[in-house]
Structures are given as C-alpha cells and as structure tokens.
Design a protein around this motif. Structure first.
Motif, short mmCIF file in Angstrom:
data_model
loop_
_atom_site.label_atom_id
_atom_site.label_comp_id
_atom_site.label_asym_id
_atom_site.label_seq_id
_atom_site.Cartn_x
_atom_site.Cartn_y
_atom_site.Cartn_z
N VAL A 89 -15.18 -0.67 21.40
CA VAL A 89 -14.50 0.45 20.73
C VAL A 89 -14.03 1.47 21.76
N LYS A 90 -14.85 1.75 22.77
CA LYS A 90 -14.47 2.70 23.81
C LYS A 90 -13.24 2.21 24.58
N ILE A 91 -13.21 0.91 24.88
CA ILE A 91 -12.06 0.37 25.61
C ILE A 91 -10.81 0.43 24.72
N GLN A 92 -10.98 0.18 23.43
CA GLN A 92 -9.85 0.30 22.51
C GLN A 92 -9.31 1.74 22.50
N PHE A 93 -10.22 2.69 22.50
CA PHE A 93 -9.77 4.09 22.55
C PHE A 93 -9.06 4.37 23.87
N THR A 94 -9.57 3.80 24.94
CA THR A 94 -8.92 3.98 26.25
C THR A 94 -7.49 3.44 26.19
N ALA A 95 -7.30 2.31 25.48
CA ALA A 95 -5.96 1.75 25.31
C ALA A 95 -5.08 2.71 24.50
N LEU A 96 -5.66 3.31 23.45
CA LEU A 96 -4.92 4.28 22.64
C LEU A 96 -4.54 5.50 23.48
N PHE A 97 -5.47 5.99 24.27
CA PHE A 97 -5.23 7.15 25.13
C PHE A 97 -4.09 6.85 26.10
N ILE B 192 2.48 11.26 19.10
CA ILE B 192 1.70 11.84 18.00
C ILE B 192 1.55 10.85 16.86
N GLU B 193 2.62 10.12 16.55
CA GLU B 193 2.55 9.13 15.48
C GLU B 193 1.55 8.03 15.79
N VAL B 194 1.50 7.62 17.06
CA VAL B 194 0.57 6.56 17.47
C VAL B 194 -0.87 6.98 17.25
N ILE B 195 -1.22 8.21 17.68
CA ILE B 195 -2.62 8.62 17.54
C ILE B 195 -2.96 8.93 16.09
N LYS B 196 -1.96 9.34 15.29
CA LYS B 196 -2.23 9.57 13.87
C LYS B 196 -2.61 8.28 13.16
N GLU B 197 -2.04 7.18 13.61
CA GLU B 197 -2.35 5.89 13.00
C GLU B 197 -3.82 5.51 13.17
N HIS B 198 -4.47 6.07 14.18
CA HIS B 198 -5.86 5.72 14.46
C HIS B 198 -6.81 6.90 14.26
N LYS B 199 -6.35 7.88 13.48
CA LYS B 199 -7.17 9.07 13.25
C LYS B 199 -8.45 8.73 12.49
N GLU B 200 -8.34 7.82 11.55
CA GLU B 200 -9.52 7.45 10.76
C GLU B 200 -10.61 6.86 11.63
N GLN B 201 -10.22 6.08 12.65
CA GLN B 201 -11.20 5.43 13.52
C GLN B 201 -11.75 6.36 14.60
N PHE B 202 -10.87 7.19 15.17
CA PHE B 202 -11.28 8.00 16.33
C PHE B 202 -11.17 9.51 16.10
N GLY B 203 -10.87 9.92 14.87
CA GLY B 203 -10.56 11.33 14.61
C GLY B 203 -11.64 12.33 14.99
N ASP B 204 -12.90 11.92 15.00
CA ASP B 204 -13.97 12.85 15.35
C ASP B 204 -14.36 12.79 16.82
N TRP B 205 -13.63 12.01 17.62
CA TRP B 205 -13.90 11.94 19.05
C TRP B 205 -13.26 13.15 19.74
N TYR C 81 -8.63 16.28 21.76
CA TYR C 81 -8.04 16.87 22.95
C TYR C 81 -6.61 16.36 23.14
N LEU C 82 -6.43 15.05 23.05
CA LEU C 82 -5.11 14.44 23.25
C LEU C 82 -4.14 14.90 22.17
N HIS C 83 -4.63 14.95 20.94
CA HIS C 83 -3.78 15.40 19.83
C HIS C 83 -3.33 16.84 20.04
N ALA C 84 -4.27 17.69 20.47
CA ALA C 84 -3.95 19.10 20.71
C ALA C 84 -2.95 19.24 21.85
N GLU C 85 -3.12 18.47 22.91
CA GLU C 85 -2.20 18.55 24.05
C GLU C 85 -0.78 18.18 23.63
#
Length: 384
Positions: free
Chosen positions: A86-94, A110-123, A128-132
């Motif tokens: 899961v961490k490596i998947q998030f690294t791919a998303l980042f 922004i659209e890409v990270i919104k698609e995975h908000k349910e999985q990683f939204g509390d990370w 940080y990435l969304h805010a930037e």
C-alpha cells in the motif's frame, strides 16, 4: 540537504526504464529508504517526476500509464507485506501527481489524487500533496482551504515539510495582496499576524535544513513581504546557488527563483522611490509653510507701515489744528502730548493684533511703545 548518492547514481534513478516492474522496483526503493522522512521523500519523488516529465516531452514514452498501472495493479508483491504494498502504491500516486505538476497539469493532478481519496485521504502526505496543488490554483477559496488542510496536519506533525508548506501558502496569499478569509478561527486573518506566523514557520523549516533551496526561496519571499528586502535577496540568491545542477528542472527553477529575486528588487526600488517622494513632498510642504509665513509677515509689515504713516499724518494734522485753535502755549503743548501719547498707544495695540513670526519680540516692542505713549500722557498732565 543530504544527498543520497547511492540512489542518485543508480541506473534505475538516472535512466528510468519504461517498464512496470522497473518503475515498481524504483518506487519500492525510494519508499523503503525514506519512509518517515517527508523531506527527502518529497524531494526524490519530485526529482523522479522531473525525469519522467523530461522523457515524456522528448519522446513517446508512456510513464503516466505505467504509474497508473502499478498504482492499481502492482506487478510484483512477492516478499512484501500488505502495508508495504500500500505504501508503494501511494508512492506511485505521489509520483503521478508530481508528474502532472511538472507537465503543468495541476487540474489533472488534483483529479488523480481525488480518485484515491477514499484509500489515502487520511494520510498526512496525501493531504500535504492535495494542499500544495490547491495552493497553485490561484483561486482564493482553494488557497484558503489548502492553508486550512496543512494547518491541521502541522498541528499533528511539525515536520519541516509542513512548516515549509504553511509559509509557502501564506507567501502566495500575501503576494496577491490578500489575507486569510477562511473559517478556521485559529488561523490569523490580519496581515501582520499572518506574516509573523509565516516568518516563524519558514525559520523552523530552515532549522533542520538550512541549505535547502525551496526553504530558502520561500523564506526570502516572506522576508520581502516583511520589508526586509536585503535579507530576502540573500536568501533567494543562496537558494539559487544551492540548487542541484543535475536536476532536469534546474534551468526552470533558476528562472523561478530569479523572478522572485526580481520582484524583491522591484519592491526595494519602489520603497526607495516612495521614501524619496515623501521626502520631496515634506520639503515642498515646508517651503510652502515658509512662503505662507513670509507672505503673512510681509502683509503685516505693510499694514504696520500704513498704520505708522497714517499716525504721522494724524499727528501732523492734529498738532496743526491744536496750535491754530488754542492760544496758550502750555495748553497747546499738553493737548499735543496727550494726542501723540494716545496715537502711540493705539499704534502699539494695533501692532499686537497683527500676526508675527516672533510673537514675543513683537509684544515686547509694542509694550515699550505703549509705555512711551503713557509717559507722554502722564507728562502732559503732571509736568505742564
């Protein structure tokens, strides 16, 4: 900032292969090496995104599709537990979001990270990435929301990256001539308080990484907003000097930093011009006041001269009339002295009401003239 040459010099990082298994292995290596180190994690994933963006622009390699593929369907999970996958998947998303960012596609990122908000939204790094990305939109509502998001993360974790992003977002707000207008009451809405917050956050970020170019860049922008242009220029220049010249985006970063430096220099010149303008206006006001004072004094002297001349005529006429109408010498002398004394007292009183620059000196002179008039009157009464 510490440079990890074993990663930078590795063939995988220097020349990423456009294969899913190769990209997955590279992401795994970065994730393992910098797990919990947000500064280097962000830096090297940004560097990787720069490399991928450069190769996409110069050829027909499809790294975007590869990152999307390894994000949703990891090619190899042998020997990895679920958490690491899961961490490596998030690294791919980042990295995918950073790739869109490097290509100038903020909306797509922004659209890409919104698609995975349910999985990683509390990370924290997801927020940080969304805010930037939100802060780069230029829209006041989104920038305010970005500050609120990173503010919440910062309260939970005072990592230099979060301190840096707080100061960066505030710099964006202040440079646009605004202030925070959101709903979080803990975030100051007054410009001076917001500036003080950004100054402390940027200083805190530099505490652990005093030579890191992005931190120096933002620190310089904050100092410029505070009017400390000399220190601001030094920070930005140091940031330019410390940029890694091997980065694909080195020229672009230098251009951005030099643009920030030019803005600071323009602000400095504007402040100097405004200061000089104020001095000139002050001098003109002083000259105008002096001219008005001189004009009033000239008018006063004219009025005094006219009064004195009128008094002389009055004395001459009155004296002549007294001599002609009174037969006795003593009576004529007494009336003449009384008349002249009265004229002197009247002239002194008239002088006192006129505007003078040296008021005390004029009162002193008028008092002497008035006393002279009284002496003439009293002399005429008692002496003759």
């Amino acid at each position: 900032m510490e440079v990890h040459s074993e990663l930078e010099d590795s063939p995988q990082f220097r020349q990423p292969v456009d294969r899913e298994d190769a990209i997955w292995e590279l992401l795994r290596k970065i994730n393992r090496k910098f797990d919990g180190d947000q500064v280097h994690y962000n830096y090297y994933l940004t560097r990787l995104a720069e490399k991928l963006a450069s190769r996409i622009l110069s050829s027909e390699e499809y790294y975007e599709e590869i990152l999307k593929s390894v994000l949703t369907d990891p090619p190899s999970t042998e020997g990895l537990d679920r958490d690491e996958v899961v961490k490596i998947q998030f690294t791919a998303l980042f990295c995918l979001a950073k790739l869109h960012q490097q290509l100038g596609e903020t909306k797509e990122a922004i659209e890409v990270i919104k698609e995975h908000k349910e999985q990683f939204g509390d990370w924290d790094l997801f927020r940080y990435l969304h805010a930037e990305l939100r802060s780069e939109s230029g829209q006041e509502r989104r920038v305010n929301r970005a500050l609120e998001d990173v503010w919440q993360i910062r309260e939970e974790d005072s990592s230099p990256e979060f301190e840096y992003l707080v100061s960066k977002i505030i710099a964006v707000i202040l440079e646009n001539g605004g202030t925070y207008t959101g709903s979080n009451r803990e975030i100051p809405s007054q410009r001076e308080e917001l500036l003080d917050l950004a100054e402390k956050a940027s200083r805190s970020a530099l505490g652990d990484h005093p030579e890191y170019s992005p931190y120096l860049h933002v620190r310089g922008r904050i100092l410029a907003q505070d009017g400390n242009t000399e220190a601001a220029k030094n920070c930005i220049r140091e940031g330019i000097e410390n940029l890694n010249r091997t980065r694909e985006s080195h020229k672009g970063l230098v251009r951005d930093y030099q643009l920030a430096l030019s803005k600071v220099e323009f602000t400095e010149q504007k402040q100097t011009f405004e200061k000089k303008s104020q001095e000139v206006v002050s001098q003109l006001d002083s000259l105008q006041d002096d001219l008005e004072t001189e004009t009033r004094e000239f008018q006063t002297r004219i009025l005094q001269f006219l009064g004195f001349f009128a008094g002389l005529i009055t004395v001459a006429i009155s004296t002549t009339q007294v001599i002609l109408s009174v037969r006795g010498f003593e009576e004529a002398a007494r009336l003449t002295l009384i008349l002249n004394g009265g004229i002197l007292i009247a002239f002194a009183g008239f002088s006192c009401v006129l505007p003078w620059r040296d008021r005390k000196r004029m009162v002193k002179r008028s008092t002497i003239v008035m006393l002279a008039g009284l002496i003439l009157i009293l002399g005429s009464i008692f002496a003759l």
